[in-house]
Design an enzyme around this catalytic site. Structure first.
Site, PDB file in Angstrom:
ATOM      1  CG  ASP A  11      -1.783   1.183   1.389  1.00 48.27           C
ATOM      2  OD1 ASP A  11      -1.574   2.175   0.660  1.00 48.27           O
ATOM      3  OD2 ASP A  11      -2.687   1.142   2.237  1.00 48.27           O
ATOM      4  CD  GLN A  94      -0.994   2.316   4.560  1.00 46.05           C
ATOM      5  OE1 GLN A  94      -1.781   3.243   4.615  1.00 46.05           O
ATOM      6  NE2 GLN A  94      -1.279   1.124   5.038  1.00 46.05           N
ATOM      7  CE1 TYR A 228       0.722 -10.721  13.410  1.00 42.37           C
ATOM      8  CE2 TYR A 228      -1.574 -10.783  14.077  1.00 42.37           C
ATOM      9  CZ  TYR A 228      -0.620 -10.838  13.096  1.00 42.37           C
ATOM     10  OH  TYR A 228      -1.005 -11.027  11.805  1.00 42.37           O
ATOM     11  CE  LYS A 231      -4.989  -7.902  13.065  1.00 43.83           C
ATOM     12  NZ  LYS A 231      -5.740  -7.069  13.964  1.00 43.83           N
ATOM     13  NE  ARG A 265     -10.872   4.337  13.106  1.00 44.43           N
ATOM     14  CZ  ARG A 265     -10.166   5.450  12.843  1.00 44.43           C
ATOM     15  NH1 ARG A 265      -8.882   5.475  13.030  1.00 44.43           N
ATOM     16  NH2 ARG A 265     -10.778   6.519  12.372  1.00 44.43           N
TER      17      ARG A 265
HETATM   18  C1  F6R Z   1      -7.886  -0.885   7.568  1.00 40.44           C
HETATM   19  C2  F6R Z   1      -7.633   0.441   7.047  1.00 40.44           C
HETATM   20  C3  F6R Z   1      -8.554   1.531   7.417  1.00 40.44           C
HETATM   21  C4  F6R Z   1      -7.879   2.522   8.356  1.00 40.44           C
HETATM   22  C5  F6R Z   1      -8.842   3.659   8.782  1.00 40.44           C
HETATM   23  C6  F6R Z   1      -8.159   4.711   9.636  1.00 40.44           C
HETATM   24  O1  F6R Z   1      -6.808  -1.730   7.315  1.00 40.44           O
HETATM   25  O2  F6R Z   1      -6.690   0.640   6.337  1.00 40.44           O
HETATM   26  O3  F6R Z   1      -9.750   1.036   7.965  1.00 40.44           O
HETATM   27  O4  F6R Z   1      -7.392   1.851   9.483  1.00 40.44           O
HETATM   28  O5  F6R Z   1      -9.352   4.290   7.628  1.00 40.44           O
HETATM   29  O6  F6R Z   1      -7.049   5.177   8.953  1.00 40.44           O
HETATM   30  P1  F6R Z   1      -6.077   6.356   9.484  1.00 40.44           P
HETATM   31  O7  F6R Z   1      -5.594   5.932  10.847  1.00 40.44           O
HETATM   32  O8  F6R Z   1      -4.999   6.422   8.454  1.00 40.44           O
HETATM   33  O9  F6R Z   1      -6.932   7.600   9.535  1.00 40.44           O
HETATM   34 MG    MG Z   2      -4.026   2.262   3.060  1.00 39.24          MG
HETATM   35 MG    MG Z   3      -5.052  -2.257   2.029  1.00 40.36          MG
END
Ligand code: F6R
Ligand code: MG
Ligand code: MG
Length: 365
Positions: A11, A94, A228, A231, A265
């Site tokens: 990603d 990222q 852990y 993921k 998340r």
């Molecule tokens: C799950 C994912 C999203 C982010 C969520 C918060 O793997 O990528 O659900 O975790 O959008 O993202 P941030 O912390 O970047 O605002």
């Molecule tokens: Mg992403």
């Molecule tokens: Mg992804």
């Protein structure tokens, strides 16, 4: 001639948020890999995406874990990251850069699934790519493909598969691996595979001759600070037909949208929804988790394809079911088992809330 099939993904920036892939990034990746094909490093390649993950599918003759192939992938992701930064795409780099803004502390680096084999007279392969989940999501489908006769008829009626398959299983907590053989160790195997946030299938091998049948990406799984945290949106390569499960036996497990972790998340369970390439853009509550399947025939290392294998009305029922399950799970809001257990979540406010309230807990002993 031995051929290597490498699927390397990262990603390197989402569009919009963590939902889609900007087409420009796919163009830049294709231009870079075109150069490597012209120079002879790659035999062939295809660039796809699943949600916010850029998927580089490459064939070559340099074997697994080859530094030149891995550097090529890394450089491709860096070039794409530059473009993602110019466009201010979300979470640019990222999976590569420690200082990228992605809001959590996942393990670093691209995910990799690779296998080396002698190309057969005809070599059908299916590459699965998923978003908003972890490699544990492959446990159930891999068990169904390679060990469950109620899915794979060939285990019962095809002499070339009747001997069964061997599973290479990783324990991500203790960083150990074990091999288990089916059918004779099936019940032992299921003790581990059912715990799919800890034990994950790395590969599957045909017992009669040791031929590799499937490989999954498990690189970023690691323990940090006793917890852990690795993921990762995973990929899986499966060889098919003539001594391996038929294409329909490989796809059949995805007719049931089982629950996987990784939604919103990285902290929620949700149904694993099989979709066509064009629908691999998770938006509802950043999901639900998606999987696409790219089918190829290999021809002297050339990737003839992809065929969009889930672009088929016979998976409509699974998609409908997934939507019903998504609705049911969402109604739980912040409660388990929609939200993961405290130890499994990628995001948590528990330490700071505990710190703030520590004086208010009264002992009942
Ligand atoms: C799950 C994912 C999203 C982010 C969520 C918060 O793997 O990528 O659900 O975790 O959008 O993202 P941030 O912390 O970047 O605002
Ligand atoms: Mg992403
Ligand atoms: Mg992804």
């Amino acid at each position: 001639m031995k051929l290597t099939l490498s699927v390397i993904k990262a990603d390197i920036g989402g569009y919009v948020g963590h939902s889609h892939m900007h087409p420009r990034l796919m163009e830049v990746a294709s231009e870079t890999l075109d150069g490597a094909k012209a120079s002879g490093l790659l035999v062939d390649f295809k660039v796809l995406h699943c949600g916010d993950d850029l998927e580089l599918i490459m064939t070559h003759t340099k074997g697994e874990e080859d530094p030149d192939i891995h550097k090529l992938s890394w450089d491709t992701f860096l070039r794409c990251t530059e473009v993602a930064k110019e466009m201010k795409l979300y979470g640019a780099g990222q999976d590569l850069l420690a200082d990228a803004f992605s809001g959590n502390v996942k393990g670093m680096g691209p995910g990799v699934a690779e296998m080396e084999f002698e190309e057969r007279k005809s070599e059908p392969v299916i590459i699965f790519m998923a978003d908003k989940t972890s490699p544990g999501a492959w446990n159930k489908p891999l068990f169904r493909m390679f060990a469950d006769p109620f899915c794979t008829a060939g285990l019962v009626i095809d002499p070339s598969m009747h001997g069964g398959f061997r599973f290479d299983v990783l324990d991500v907590i203790d960083n150990k691996r074990i091999e288990l053989s089916c059918p004779e160790e099936m019940y032992d195997l299921l003790v581990f595979l059912g715990a799919s946030s800890r034990y994950m299938v790395r590969g599957v091998y045909r017992k009669s001759d040791g031929e590799v049948a499937a490989k999954a990406s498990v690189q970023r799984l690691n323990i940090m600070a006793g917890r852990y945290v690795g993921k990762d949106d995973p990929v899986l390569i499966v060889r098919s037909q003539s001594g391996f499960p038929a294409v329909g036996e490989v796809l059949e497990p995805f007719s049931f949208p089982h629950l996987v972790e990784g939604w919103m998340r990285g902290s929620h369970n949700g149904p694993f929804m099989p979709v066509s390439f064009k629908d691999a853009n998770p938006t509802r509550f950043d999901g639900p988790p998606r999987v696409i399947a790219a089918g190829f025939q290999l021809c002297g290392g050339m990737l003839v394809g992809p065929v969009d294998m889930f672009d088929d009305p016979s998976f409509d029922y699974a998609r409908q079911k997934a939507l019903e399950i998504a609705e049911y799970m969402r109604r739980h809001g912040p409660f388990e088992p929609h939200r993961l257990g405290l130890e499994e979540m990628e995001y948590t406010t528990l330490p700071s809330v505990m710190e703030k309230l520590k004086g208010r807990f009264e002992s009942l002993d």
